[in-house]
Design a protein around this motif. Structure first.
Motif, PDB file in Angstrom:
ATOM      1  N   ASN A 138       0.831  -1.213   0.000  1.00 62.64           N
ATOM      2  CA  ASN A 138       0.000   0.000   0.000  1.00 62.64           C
ATOM      3  C   ASN A 138       0.862   1.259   0.000  1.00 62.64           C
ATOM      4  OD1 ASN A 138      -2.454  -1.351  -0.020  1.00 62.64           O
ATOM      5  ND2 ASN A 138      -2.568  -1.480   2.223  1.00 62.64           N
ATOM      6  N   VAL A 139       1.919   1.231   0.794  1.00 62.44           N
ATOM      7  CA  VAL A 139       2.830   2.385   0.852  1.00 62.44           C
ATOM      8  C   VAL A 139       3.489   2.596  -0.515  1.00 62.44           C
ATOM      9  CG1 VAL A 139       4.937   3.306   1.888  1.00 62.44           C
ATOM     10  CG2 VAL A 139       3.256   2.121   3.323  1.00 62.44           C
ATOM     11  N   LEU A 140       3.930   1.505  -1.117  1.00 64.66           N
ATOM     12  CA  LEU A 140       4.560   1.603  -2.444  1.00 64.66           C
ATOM     13  C   LEU A 140       3.591   2.202  -3.461  1.00 64.66           C
ATOM     14  CD1 LEU A 140       6.363  -1.883  -2.575  1.00 64.66           C
ATOM     15  CD2 LEU A 140       7.481   0.351  -2.427  1.00 64.66           C
ATOM     16  N   GLY A 141       2.342   1.763  -3.397  1.00 64.09           N
ATOM     17  CA  GLY A 141       1.333   2.278  -4.320  1.00 64.09           C
ATOM     18  C   GLY A 141       1.049   3.754  -4.100  1.00 64.09           C
ATOM     19  N   ARG A 142       0.943   4.157  -2.821  1.00 56.88           N
ATOM     20  CA  ARG A 142       0.657   5.572  -2.512  1.00 56.88           C
ATOM     21  C   ARG A 142       1.810   6.480  -2.923  1.00 56.88           C
ATOM     22  NH1 ARG A 142      -1.265   3.655   2.461  1.00 56.88           N
ATOM     23  NH2 ARG A 142       0.614   4.446   3.508  1.00 56.88           N
ATOM     24  N   ASN A 143       3.021   5.968  -2.784  1.00 57.59           N
ATOM     25  CA  ASN A 143       4.200   6.794  -3.084  1.00 57.59           C
ATOM     26  C   ASN A 143       4.441   6.982  -4.579  1.00 57.59           C
ATOM     27  OD1 ASN A 143       4.711   7.197  -0.408  1.00 57.59           O
ATOM     28  ND2 ASN A 143       6.335   5.647  -0.254  1.00 57.59           N
ATOM     29  N   PHE A 144       3.781   6.158  -5.389  1.00 51.65           N
ATOM     30  CA  PHE A 144       3.942   6.307  -6.847  1.00 51.65           C
ATOM     31  C   PHE A 144       2.938   7.362  -7.316  1.00 51.65           C
ATOM     32  CE2 PHE A 144       4.373   5.672 -11.261  1.00 51.65           C
ATOM     33  CZ  PHE A 144       5.462   4.846 -11.508  1.00 51.65           C
ATOM     34  N   LYS A 145       3.416   8.586  -7.467  1.00 50.92           N
ATOM     35  CA  LYS A 145       2.540   9.696  -7.843  1.00 50.92           C
ATOM     36  C   LYS A 145       2.053   9.531  -9.286  1.00 50.92           C
ATOM     37  CE  LYS A 145       3.615  11.404  -3.868  1.00 50.92           C
ATOM     38  NZ  LYS A 145       2.723  11.069  -2.744  1.00 50.92           N
ATOM     39  N   MET A 146       0.913  10.103  -9.569  1.00 51.30           N
ATOM     40  CA  MET A 146       0.327   9.963 -10.910  1.00 51.30           C
ATOM     41  C   MET A 146       0.862  11.017 -11.879  1.00 51.30           C
ATOM     42  SD  MET A 146      -3.576   8.734 -10.380  1.00 51.30           S
ATOM     43  CE  MET A 146      -4.008   7.339  -9.373  1.00 51.30           C
ATOM     44  N   ASP A 147       2.151  11.258 -11.807  1.00 54.03           N
ATOM     45  CA  ASP A 147       2.775  12.220 -12.723  1.00 54.03           C
ATOM     46  C   ASP A 147       2.824  11.640 -14.130  1.00 54.03           C
ATOM     47  OD1 ASP A 147       3.434  14.111 -10.644  1.00 54.03           O
ATOM     48  OD2 ASP A 147       4.993  12.697 -10.010  1.00 54.03           O
ATOM     49  N   ARG A 148       2.635  12.506 -15.116  1.00 56.17           N
ATOM     50  CA  ARG A 148       2.609  12.027 -16.497  1.00 56.17           C
ATOM     51  C   ARG A 148       3.710  12.640 -17.354  1.00 56.17           C
ATOM     52  NH1 ARG A 148      -3.523  10.445 -18.185  1.00 56.17           N
ATOM     53  NH2 ARG A 148      -4.161   9.641 -16.154  1.00 56.17           N
ATOM     54  N   ASP A 149       4.595  13.395 -16.743  1.00 56.25           N
ATOM     55  CA  ASP A 149       5.747  13.904 -17.501  1.00 56.25           C
ATOM     56  C   ASP A 149       6.918  12.946 -17.302  1.00 56.25           C
ATOM     57  OD1 ASP A 149       7.734  15.467 -15.287  1.00 56.25           O
ATOM     58  OD2 ASP A 149       5.630  15.212 -14.703  1.00 56.25           O
ATOM     59  N   LEU A 150       7.798  12.923 -18.283  1.00 53.92           N
ATOM     60  CA  LEU A 150       8.884  11.932 -18.295  1.00 53.92           C
ATOM     61  C   LEU A 150       9.783  12.000 -17.059  1.00 53.92           C
ATOM     62  CD1 LEU A 150      10.605   9.723 -19.653  1.00 53.92           C
ATOM     63  CD2 LEU A 150      11.756  11.526 -20.949  1.00 53.92           C
ATOM     64  N   PRO A 151      10.326  13.167 -16.689  1.00 57.65           N
ATOM     65  CA  PRO A 151      11.252  13.177 -15.539  1.00 57.65           C
ATOM     66  C   PRO A 151      10.596  12.697 -14.244  1.00 57.65           C
ATOM     67  CG  PRO A 151      11.397  15.236 -16.782  1.00 57.65           C
ATOM     68  CD  PRO A 151      10.209  14.499 -17.308  1.00 57.65           C
ATOM     69  N   SER A 152       9.378  13.173 -13.981  1.00 51.45           N
ATOM     70  CA  SER A 152       8.703  12.781 -12.734  1.00 51.45           C
ATOM     71  C   SER A 152       8.344  11.302 -12.750  1.00 51.45           C
ATOM     72  CB  SER A 152       7.430  13.615 -12.529  1.00 51.45           C
ATOM     73  OG  SER A 152       7.734  14.991 -12.510  1.00 51.45           O
ATOM     74  N   PHE A 153       7.871  10.827 -13.898  1.00 53.86           N
ATOM     75  CA  PHE A 153       7.464   9.424 -13.994  1.00 53.86           C
ATOM     76  C   PHE A 153       8.658   8.497 -13.772  1.00 53.86           C
ATOM     77  CE2 PHE A 153       6.629   5.424 -16.133  1.00 53.86           C
ATOM     78  CZ  PHE A 153       5.314   5.146 -15.793  1.00 53.86           C
ATOM     79  N   THR A 154       9.767   8.784 -14.444  1.00 51.06           N
ATOM     80  CA  THR A 154      10.940   7.907 -14.287  1.00 51.06           C
ATOM     81  C   THR A 154      11.482   7.984 -12.859  1.00 51.06           C
ATOM     82  OG1 THR A 154      12.361   9.656 -15.194  1.00 51.06           O
ATOM     83  CG2 THR A 154      11.621   7.949 -16.711  1.00 51.06           C
ATOM     84  N   GLN A 155      11.376   9.162 -12.247  1.00 47.26           N
ATOM     85  CA  GLN A 155      11.784   9.287 -10.844  1.00 47.26           C
ATOM     86  C   GLN A 155      10.912   8.396  -9.954  1.00 47.26           C
ATOM     87  OE1 GLN A 155      11.670  13.347  -9.497  1.00 47.26           O
ATOM     88  NE2 GLN A 155      12.853  12.939  -7.651  1.00 47.26           N
ATOM     89  N   ASN A 156       9.615   8.382 -10.249  1.00 47.56           N
ATOM     90  CA  ASN A 156       8.697   7.518  -9.494  1.00 47.56           C
ATOM     91  C   ASN A 156       9.027   6.040  -9.695  1.00 47.56           C
ATOM     92  OD1 ASN A 156       7.104   9.533  -8.302  1.00 47.56           O
ATOM     93  ND2 ASN A 156       5.864   9.763 -10.155  1.00 47.56           N
ATOM     94  N   VAL A 157       9.397   5.691 -10.923  1.00 49.59           N
ATOM     95  CA  VAL A 157       9.770   4.297 -11.211  1.00 49.59           C
ATOM     96  C   VAL A 157      10.984   3.896 -10.379  1.00 49.59           C
ATOM     97  CG1 VAL A 157      10.753   2.758 -12.972  1.00 49.59           C
ATOM     98  CG2 VAL A 157       8.768   4.173 -13.529  1.00 49.59           C
ATOM     99  N   HIS A 158      12.003   4.760 -10.382  1.00 50.84           N
ATOM    100  CA  HIS A 158      13.223   4.436  -9.629  1.00 50.84           C
ATOM    101  C   HIS A 158      12.940   4.376  -8.121  1.00 50.84           C
ATOM    102  CE1 HIS A 158      15.720   4.408 -13.115  1.00 50.84           C
ATOM    103  NE2 HIS A 158      15.565   5.693 -13.386  1.00 50.84           N
ATOM    104  N   ARG A 159      12.063   5.263  -7.638  1.00 52.46           N
ATOM    105  CA  ARG A 159      11.713   5.229  -6.209  1.00 52.46           C
ATOM    106  C   ARG A 159      10.998   3.922  -5.869  1.00 52.46           C
ATOM    107  NH1 ARG A 159       8.060   9.086  -5.821  1.00 52.46           N
ATOM    108  NH2 ARG A 159       9.520  10.799  -5.492  1.00 52.46           N
ATOM    109  N   LEU A 160      10.051   3.538  -6.722  1.00 52.82           N
ATOM    110  CA  LEU A 160       9.323   2.285  -6.504  1.00 52.82           C
ATOM    111  C   LEU A 160      10.290   1.106  -6.441  1.00 52.82           C
ATOM    112  CD1 LEU A 160       6.690   0.499  -6.530  1.00 52.82           C
ATOM    113  CD2 LEU A 160       6.915   0.484  -9.023  1.00 52.82           C
ATOM    114  N   VAL A 161      11.191   1.057  -7.391  1.00 50.88           N
ATOM    115  CA  VAL A 161      12.144  -0.059  -7.471  1.00 50.88           C
ATOM    116  C   VAL A 161      13.047  -0.087  -6.237  1.00 50.88           C
ATOM    117  CG1 VAL A 161      14.172  -0.892  -8.731  1.00 50.88           C
ATOM    118  CG2 VAL A 161      12.108  -0.229  -9.987  1.00 50.88           C
ATOM    119  N   ASN A 162      13.566   1.073  -5.866  1.00 51.47           N
ATOM    120  CA  ASN A 162      14.476   1.132  -4.709  1.00 51.47           C
ATOM    121  C   ASN A 162      13.752   0.794  -3.408  1.00 51.47           C
ATOM    122  OD1 ASN A 162      16.708   1.840  -6.255  1.00 51.47           O
ATOM    123  ND2 ASN A 162      16.272   4.032  -6.114  1.00 51.47           N
TER     124      ASN A 162
END
Length: 350
Positions: free
Chosen positions: A307-331
């Motif tokens: 649930n925490v992982l899901g909440r922390n993945f923001k619904m950003d749709r621009d490339l820099p923010s989205f990829t940052q969210n991907v890396h945060r999720l993975v880490n």
């Protein structure tokens, strides 16, 4: 004449002929035509000898080098009928049994033979116009039904790079073989309606690309990711209905798993950008369906952590923010797993 003596003569002859063709390939059309006219008989004899030496990988290696040079330099001069004859001869000779013998039992020389054969086919599938289009079904069948099953599970990178380059060039230069735009529909509706053809072959090729991302070879991974991204840039691959509805999130899932497992960390930026390009085709589906399903399927983390992982993945749709969210999720996912693995058995997680 003993076989070894014959091989020496063939080697010397082909070496000279190949040098001649290479040297003339940059000259004027007339010069190339004169050159081919003088070599024509030798070329025909070489083709006639090819079946006799199909089990001698050292000879076929040299023969295919010569024919590859011919295809690159004097393809026009050879003319369509003879070029078709060459292609058909090679397709007939390289049966699955012969390919298996070359790849599995003849070592690096056998693999080189197959790679050169695939390089010749790369030249063929890139040819503009309709002349060689009738060979496309046979070439794709050879790739997917004969070569790919032999090399798919082998750890060795031999042949794989050339095979996937051939598949990429087949798609890139023959897109209309798979997707036919209907001009009338595009005029009437303002959009290009595309009719899917040869769907099983397309699906098999895409599946092969997907499987290649599960293998440890980072060079093949990088090459194939580049090919998919190129097809998306040039042909809108990710937007095609068949890809969007049945393949898109499978690819995203595989790429995310690769990031999580750190198997190709040198390519993490390229992978994250590819995930963005795929997800951006259907952001709503990504956030509403894929991400929750992905987290649900993750092992090594509990429900609260998911649930925490899901909440922390923001619904950003621009490339820099989205990829940052991907890396945060993975880490974060890696971190949770590491913490959970280090806990003594029976510990209650808070």
């Amino acid at each position: 004449m003993p076989l070894d003596d014959t091989k020496v003569i063939i080697h010397q002859t082909l070496s000279v002929l190949e040098d001649i063709v290479e040297n003339i390939s940059g000259e004027s059309t007339k010069s190339r035509q004169i050159c081919y006219n003088s070599l024509q008989e030798s070329v025909q004899v070489s083709l006639a000898l090819f079946p006799a030496f199909i089990h001698q990988s050292d000879v076929t290696d040299e023969m295919l080098s010569f024919f590859l040079t011919l295809f690159r330099g004097l393809r026009v001069q050879m003319g369509v009928p003879f070029t078709e004859q060459i292609i058909q001869t090679f397709l007939n000779m390289f049966t699955r049994e012969q390919l298996a013998e070359s790849i599995l039992h003849e070592g690096s020389t056998g693999c080189r033979v197959v790679e050169k054969f695939l390089k010749i086919l790369q030249v063929v599938v890139q040819e503009p116009g309709q002349v060689f289009k009738p060979f496309l079904p046979s070439i794709i069948a050879l790739c997917m039904e004969q070569v790919y099953p032999i090399i798919a599970e082998r750890p060795s990178p031999d042949v794989k790079a050339e095979l996937f380059e051939l598949l990429f060039r087949t798609l890139h230069h023959n897109w209309r073989y798979f997707f036919k735009s209907t001009v009338l529909a595009s005029v009437q509706r303002g959009i290009a309606e595309e009719q899917m053809e040869n769907e099983p072959q397309f699906s098999a090729i895409m599946q092969a690309f997907g499987q290649s991302f599960l293998q440890p070879d980072i060079h093949l991974f990088k090459q194939n990711l580049f090919y998919l991204e190129t097809l998306n840039t040039k042909q809108k691959l990710y937007h095609k209905k068949i890809f969007r509805t049945s393949m898109l999130f499978q690819f995203v899932n595989v790429l995310l798993q690769v990031l999580v497992h750190k198997s190709h960390d040198l390519l993490q930026e390229e992978i994250a950008i590819a995930i963005y390009n795929m997800a951006s085709v259907d952001f709503d589906g990504f956030f509403a369906a894929f991400l929750p399903e992905f987290l649900t399927s993750c092992d090594g983390v509990d429900a609260n952590q998911k649930n925490v992982l899901g909440r922390n993945f923001k619904m950003d749709r621009d490339l820099p923010s989205f990829t940052q969210n991907v890396h945060r999720l993975v880490n974060d996912l890696r971190y949770y797993r590491l913490c959970n693995d280090s806990l003594p058995p029976g510990t209650v997680k808070l």
